[in-house]
Design a protein around this motif. Structure first.
Motif, short mmCIF file in Angstrom:
data_model
loop_
_atom_site.label_atom_id
_atom_site.label_comp_id
_atom_site.label_asym_id
_atom_site.label_seq_id
_atom_site.Cartn_x
_atom_site.Cartn_y
_atom_site.Cartn_z
N ILE A 28 29.64 28.62 61.46
CA ILE A 28 30.67 27.59 61.33
C ILE A 28 30.42 26.95 59.97
N SER A 29 31.47 26.94 59.16
CA SER A 29 31.37 26.37 57.81
C SER A 29 32.33 25.21 57.66
N ILE A 30 31.88 24.20 56.96
CA ILE A 30 32.72 23.06 56.61
C ILE A 30 32.57 22.86 55.11
N VAL A 34 27.66 26.37 55.30
CA VAL A 34 27.33 26.77 56.67
C VAL A 34 26.61 25.62 57.36
N VAL A 35 27.18 25.18 58.49
CA VAL A 35 26.58 24.07 59.21
C VAL A 35 26.04 24.50 60.57
N TYR A 36 26.36 25.74 60.99
CA TYR A 36 25.90 26.22 62.29
C TYR A 36 25.89 27.73 62.29
N VAL A 37 24.85 28.32 62.88
CA VAL A 37 24.76 29.77 63.06
C VAL A 37 24.53 30.01 64.55
N GLY A 38 25.31 30.93 65.11
CA GLY A 38 25.16 31.21 66.54
C GLY A 38 25.33 32.68 66.82
N LYS A 61 25.82 18.00 68.43
CA LYS A 61 26.25 18.88 67.34
C LYS A 61 27.76 18.89 67.20
N TYR A 62 28.48 18.74 68.31
CA TYR A 62 29.93 18.74 68.23
C TYR A 62 30.48 17.43 67.70
N ARG A 63 29.79 16.32 67.99
CA ARG A 63 30.21 15.04 67.39
C ARG A 63 30.10 15.13 65.88
N ILE A 64 29.01 15.71 65.40
CA ILE A 64 28.80 15.85 63.95
C ILE A 64 29.88 16.76 63.36
N LEU A 65 30.14 17.90 63.99
CA LEU A 65 31.18 18.80 63.49
C LEU A 65 32.55 18.14 63.51
N ASN A 66 32.84 17.41 64.57
CA ASN A 66 34.12 16.74 64.67
C ASN A 66 34.28 15.69 63.57
N GLN A 67 33.23 14.93 63.30
CA GLN A 67 33.28 13.92 62.25
C GLN A 67 33.44 14.60 60.88
#
Length: 70
Positions: A28-30, A34-38, A61-67
């Motif tokens: 997942i990239s913002i 890259v901010v997350y690897v799964g 982790k989803y709060r951070i991604l959402n923000q």
């Protein structure tokens, strides 16, 4: 909700061809970072889970991604 999102994603022929029933590693990239690897056994279903979770923003982790998306 995840199953509803998953069903909607399965309607897109490009996504089906690329991700349906395929296992793999994803990022997942913002803003090109890259901010997350799964990893997942079903990439399309995992995409649906991430979409649902970021919409709900219930885990850290989803709060951070959402923000970061805002």
């Amino acid at each position: 909700v995840v199953e509803t999102i998953y069903a909607e994603l399965k309607q897109d022929p490009a996504l089906i061809e690329k991700y349906f029933e395929r296992a793999g590693i994803y990022t997942i990239s913002i803003a090109d970072k890259v901010v997350y690897v799964g990893k997942s056994h079903s990439l399309l279903h995992r995409i649906a889970e991430h979409i649902d979770a970021t919409n709900q923003a219930f885990r850290h982790k989803y709060r951070i991604l959402n923000q970061a998306r805002q």
